[in-house]
Scaffold this active site. Structure first.
Site, PDB file in Angstrom:
ATOM      1  N   SER A  75       0.808  -1.220   0.000  1.00 25.41           N
ATOM      2  CA  SER A  75       0.000   0.000   0.000  1.00 25.41           C
ATOM      3  C   SER A  75       0.841   1.269   0.000  1.00 25.41           C
ATOM      4  O   SER A  75       0.343   2.325  -0.374  1.00 25.41           O
ATOM      5  CB  SER A  75      -0.934   0.013   1.207  1.00 25.41           C
ATOM      6  OG  SER A  75      -0.193  -0.123   2.395  1.00 25.41           O
ATOM      7  N   ASP A  98      -4.307   7.094   8.396  1.00 25.39           N
ATOM      8  CA  ASP A  98      -5.409   6.236   8.854  1.00 25.39           C
ATOM      9  C   ASP A  98      -4.966   5.190   9.876  1.00 25.39           C
ATOM     10  O   ASP A  98      -5.686   4.214  10.090  1.00 25.39           O
ATOM     11  CB  ASP A  98      -6.057   5.538   7.651  1.00 25.39           C
ATOM     12  CG  ASP A  98      -5.058   4.644   6.918  1.00 25.39           C
ATOM     13  OD1 ASP A  98      -3.891   4.585   7.337  1.00 25.39           O
ATOM     14  OD2 ASP A  98      -5.454   3.993   5.928  1.00 25.39           O
ATOM     15  N   HIS A 145      -1.183   4.096   7.167  1.00 23.90           N
ATOM     16  CA  HIS A 145      -0.552   4.758   6.023  1.00 23.90           C
ATOM     17  C   HIS A 145      -0.199   6.214   6.301  1.00 23.90           C
ATOM     18  O   HIS A 145      -0.857   6.870   7.111  1.00 23.90           O
ATOM     19  CB  HIS A 145      -1.492   4.674   4.819  1.00 23.90           C
ATOM     20  CG  HIS A 145      -1.918   3.267   4.525  1.00 23.90           C
ATOM     21  ND1 HIS A 145      -3.180   2.797   4.795  1.00 23.90           N
ATOM     22  CD2 HIS A 145      -1.221   2.212   4.041  1.00 23.90           C
ATOM     23  CE1 HIS A 145      -3.251   1.507   4.469  1.00 23.90           C
ATOM     24  NE2 HIS A 145      -2.069   1.125   4.019  1.00 23.90           N
TER      25      HIS A 145
END
Ligand SMILES: *[C@@H]1O[C@H](CO)[C@@H](O)[C@H](O)[C@H]1NC(C)=O
Ligand SMILES: *[C@@H]1O[C@H](CO)[C@@H](O)[C@H](O)[C@H]1NC(C)=O
Ligand SMILES: *[C@@H]1O[C@H](CO)[C@@H](O)[C@H](O)[C@H]1NC(C)=O
Ligand SMILES: *[C@@H]1O[C@H](CO)[C@@H](O)[C@H](O)[C@H]1NC(C)=O
Ligand SMILES: *[C@@H]1O[C@H](CO)[C@@H](O)[C@H](O)[C@H]1NC(C)=O
Length: 392
Positions: A47, A352, A355
């Site tokens: 990610s 979040d 990240h």
């Protein structure tokens, strides 16, 4: 005043003129003469660099993801752009399309094989049954391997899709970027392994990484830009789940950062060996860990605040709960509450809980693109050279 939202992007290129002038003054030039005009980027990761792969294939983030720069959900697991976006931009290249995205994608200047929650090794469980992407690094390699002949066939055939494919020569001249490993450590940490057990798995994880780099080299890749892993013990999702783990001076969970550092040590050793095994490759090892850690140790110095606290999350000291994530809703005292963004993501480090924010990614890009955190200490736009003394 906080860290400014990156509205305008400055390309950190040293002009060719300046380089040539220095080269004429300094006889045994320490500068390579040519900037690398990478025509394409092929990225492998999780990610930290997924520009829409997991979103297209399995699970898409929802608002407020994407609110900062694109003002829409893009499949990136952050509020705006990622480090890989700033890298592409610095070469005047478009943002990378996710390989797995079948809608409106354009691979003329590269492709992104990264998916959120991807690992280097075979993951213990995959979405939707478990938490990891099925597209781990071996699969990304398989996808890349297919991409070469399939895109060339499409170009050869002509027609509407031909212009969306990378030219054959690009595979040789492209920059190959890697940012992966965090979820291999996470899989151990959240899979109830002890810190020692996770630590003991590191050499095997790094070996699996090395094997893929060699395989990608065998397909013609020559310029590699490899990020090490960040301080996982500073992220809210680890902090909130391991409240009793020992903290360092800045509140990060020390044992987990120790494991990350050991991974990085092994990765660096592996890169040294890879340079011997792959004589035609220029391989740059990039110390992302140190840059990210500086955001936790001295946030105010760089215009950031509350680095351990998620901007978009819910509950507790770290504003993070694994039972309700950013973009979700939770019932609080009988009222449905939306888990949205904090007021100023532009001064925050953690988006979040897992990240980084766009502001943090921009800061990290600005630091690493200079070469100050690279081994060899070459800036990003010199990453096709093995070192400064190489004569091109
Ligand atoms: C694909 O991307 C390239 C580079 O950004 C661009 O020049 C080209 O117009 C795009 N093709 C289409 C069909 O959008
Ligand atoms: C880890 O242990 C907890 C508590 O015993 C359990 O609920 C959880 O399912 C375990 N997780 C895994 C991945 O084994
Ligand atoms: C991880 O393993 C290495 C090599 O055995 C050791 O030097 C290091 O102290 C270990 N770290 C942790 C956190 O266990
Ligand atoms: C929910 O109710 C409790 C008890 O009345 C109160 O202490 C708490 O502040 C309330 N939470 C919110 C978010 O309103
Ligand atoms: C925590 O997350 C909420 C969204 O649920 C957000 O409104 C709030 O500003 C965040 N808190 C901090 C300190 O960032």
């Amino acid at each position: 005043m906080g860290y400014p939202t990156p509205a305008k992007f400055h390309t950190p290129r040293v002009s060719l003129f300046v380089i040539l002038s220095i080269a004429t003054i300094v006889p045994n030039s320490v500068f390579a003469t040519n900037e690398c005009a990478f025509p394409a980027i092929f990225n492998f990761g999780d990610s930290n660099s997924d520009t829409g792969g997991l979103a297209a294939s399995l699970y898409a983030p929802t608002p407020p993801y994407g609110e900062t720069y694109f003002h829409r959900v893009t499949g990136r697991f952050t509020d705006g752009r990622l480090i890989i976006d700033f890298i592409a931009n610095s070469f005047g290249l478009p943002y990378l399309s996710a390989y797995l995205d079948s809608l409106g994608t354009n691979f003329s200047h590269g492709a992104n094989f990264a998916t959120a929650s991807a690992t280097i090794r075979l993951p213990p469980s995959v979405i939707p049954v478990g938490g990891y992407s099925p597209f781990y690094l071996d699969i990304m390699y398989t996808q890349f391997k297919q991409l070469i002949p399939r895109t060339q066939y499409i170009i050869h055939k002509g027609g509407v899709f031909a212009s969306l494919m990378p030219k054959e020569e690009y595979f040789h001249r492209a920059l190959y970027t890697f940012d992966i490993g965090q979820n291999d450590l996470g899989a151990g940490i959240f899979g109830n392994l002890t810190v020692q057990q996770v630590n003991a798995s590191v050499p095997d994880i790094v070996n699996a990484f090395t094997k893929n780099v060699k395989d990608i080299y065998d397909l013609g890749a020559r310029s590699f830009w490899i990020h090490n892993t960040g301080p996982i013990g500073c992220l809210s999702y680890v902090l909130a789940n391991f409240l009793s783990a020992e903290r360092d001076a800045y509140g990060c969970a020390k044992p987990y950062n120790e494991v990350a550092k050991y991974f990085n040590q092994k990765l660096r050793e592996a890169v040294v060996q890879l340079r011997k095994d792959l004589p035609l490759a220029a391989i740059t090892y990039v110390d992302i860990y140190s840059v990210k850690y500086s955001l936790f140790s001295h946030p105010e110095k760089y215009g950031f605040e509350l680095p351990l606290v998620a901007c978009c999350g819910y509950g507790g000291e770290y504003n993070y709960s694994s039972s309700v994530l950013c973009g979700g809703t939770i019932e609080v005292n009988g009222t449905e509450t939306f888990v949205g963004s904090c007021e100023r993501p532009s001064v925050r480090v953690n988006w979040d809980g897992i990240h980084y924010t766009e502001a943090a990614s921009k800061f990290i890009f600005d630091q690493i693109s200079t070469g100050a955190f690279s081994d060899p200490p070459l800036p990003l736009n010199m990453a096709c050279h093995k070192d400064y003394t190489e004569n091109y």
